[in-house]
Design a protein around this motif. Structure first.
Motif, PDB file in Angstrom:
ATOM      1  N   GLU A  75       0.848  -1.188   0.000  1.00  0.00           N
ATOM      2  CA  GLU A  75       0.000   0.000   0.000  1.00  0.00           C
ATOM      3  C   GLU A  75       0.888   1.243   0.000  1.00  0.00           C
ATOM      4  O   GLU A  75       1.748   1.409   0.861  1.00  0.00           O
ATOM      5  CB  GLU A  75      -0.900  -0.001   1.241  1.00  0.00           C
ATOM      6  CG  GLU A  75      -1.921  -1.134   1.252  1.00  0.00           C
ATOM      7  CD  GLU A  75      -2.843  -1.047   2.457  1.00  0.00           C
ATOM      8  OE1 GLU A  75      -2.712  -0.066   3.221  1.00  0.00           O
ATOM      9  OE2 GLU A  75      -3.682  -1.950   2.624  1.00  0.00           O
ATOM     10  N   CYS A  76       0.678   2.092  -0.984  1.00  0.00           N
ATOM     11  CA  CYS A  76       1.497   3.292  -1.101  1.00  0.00           C
ATOM     12  C   CYS A  76       0.736   4.350  -1.889  1.00  0.00           C
ATOM     13  O   CYS A  76      -0.273   4.057  -2.531  1.00  0.00           O
ATOM     14  CB  CYS A  76       2.831   2.966  -1.781  1.00  0.00           C
ATOM     15  SG  CYS A  76       2.646   2.170  -3.403  1.00  0.00           S
ATOM     16  N   CYS A  87       5.621   5.007  -6.225  1.00  0.00           N
ATOM     17  CA  CYS A  87       4.823   4.593  -5.070  1.00  0.00           C
ATOM     18  C   CYS A  87       5.573   5.005  -3.810  1.00  0.00           C
ATOM     19  O   CYS A  87       6.706   4.566  -3.589  1.00  0.00           O
ATOM     20  CB  CYS A  87       4.614   3.071  -5.067  1.00  0.00           C
ATOM     21  SG  CYS A  87       3.064   2.554  -5.817  1.00  0.00           S
TER      22      CYS A  87
END
Length: 245
Positions: A75-76, A87
């Motif tokens: 998750e970024c 990201c």
């Protein structure tokens, strides 16, 4: 005259074919997916921001990773760039340590980058990607707190290599002999995690198969020309025999 024209056309066709294959090879290389990170180092302190830059490919690349033997989609904060996307993980944690790469929907995969995130007080700053033979690589022993006149000790495979009053060490003219596990320590502060340093050979060609294709095509062309000249000679000898009869 007809044989000469045929020879010219075959040579022209051969040159066009060689150029097409070399161009295709170069295009394939330019379309390759590549991953780099910022800051450019393998070790990071917890809560630091880290950005993963995926460059090249067909635009469908995603950031992938392996943490604790589990493959994930990190998750970024994703942002488009002119060469791909970035990201960014704003606050990275020790649990984020692992291997990362970019991968397209077609299965094309970039180089991998391994990072270590520590909750400790010291990290060893070294490039995230392998060193290139012949280059000079700088290692920096960094403390989370600002320390004036920092004294650092550098180790390779648990053997002391250098004692630096500037907290820095340089590996000059990198070679395969420099491959190993590096770490550093700062007296009264702590020791960094171990950091595996790899070395790769220098690649001078823009297109790695260019010279191979060139040599193969040159040999083929020489053989073709030799056979055609032999054919011309045989035909000429045949005409001479007919003329003398």
């Amino acid at each position: 005259m007809e044989v000469t024209t045929l020879l010219y056309r075959l040579l022209l066709f051969e040159c066009i074919l060689m150029g097409t294959e070399v161009q295709n090879t170069c295009t394939q290389k330019s379309d390759a997916v590549f991953l780099r990170i910022h800051p450019n180092r393998q070790q990071h302190f917890e809560y630091d921001p880290v950005s993963f830059h995926c460059e090249g490919g067909d635009g469908s690349a995603q950031l992938r990773g392996v943490r604790s033997s589990e493959e994930i989609n990190p998750e970024c904060q994703r942002k488009r760039t002119s060469t791909g996307f970035v990201c960014t993980i704003s606050n990275i944690y020790a649990a984020d340590s692992g291997e990362y790469w970019c991968e397209t929907k077609g299965g094309q995969r970039s180089n991998s980058v391994n990072i270590t995130v520590t909750a400790g007080s010291v990290i060893l700053e070294s490039p995230a990607l392998p060193g290139i033979e012949g280059d000079t690589v700088s290692l920096n022993c960094r403390s989370k707190a600002i320390i004036p006149d920092l004294q650092a000790y550098f180790y390779k495979d648990d053997l002391l290599m250098e004692n630096s009053s500037a907290g820095k060490m340089a590996i000059i003219s990198v070679s395969k002999l420099d491959v190993g596990l590096y770490k550093c320590s700062i007296p009264g502060v702590g020791e960094s995690p171990g950091n595996w340093f790899a070395v790769r050979a220098l690649q001078t060609e823009t297109c790695p198969f260019f010279y191979l294709l060139l040599v193969l095509r040159t040999v083929f062309t020489i053989v073709l020309v030799t056979l055609l000249l032999l054919l011309v000679g045989l035909l000429h000898c045949g005409k001479l025999r007919v003329t003398h009869k």
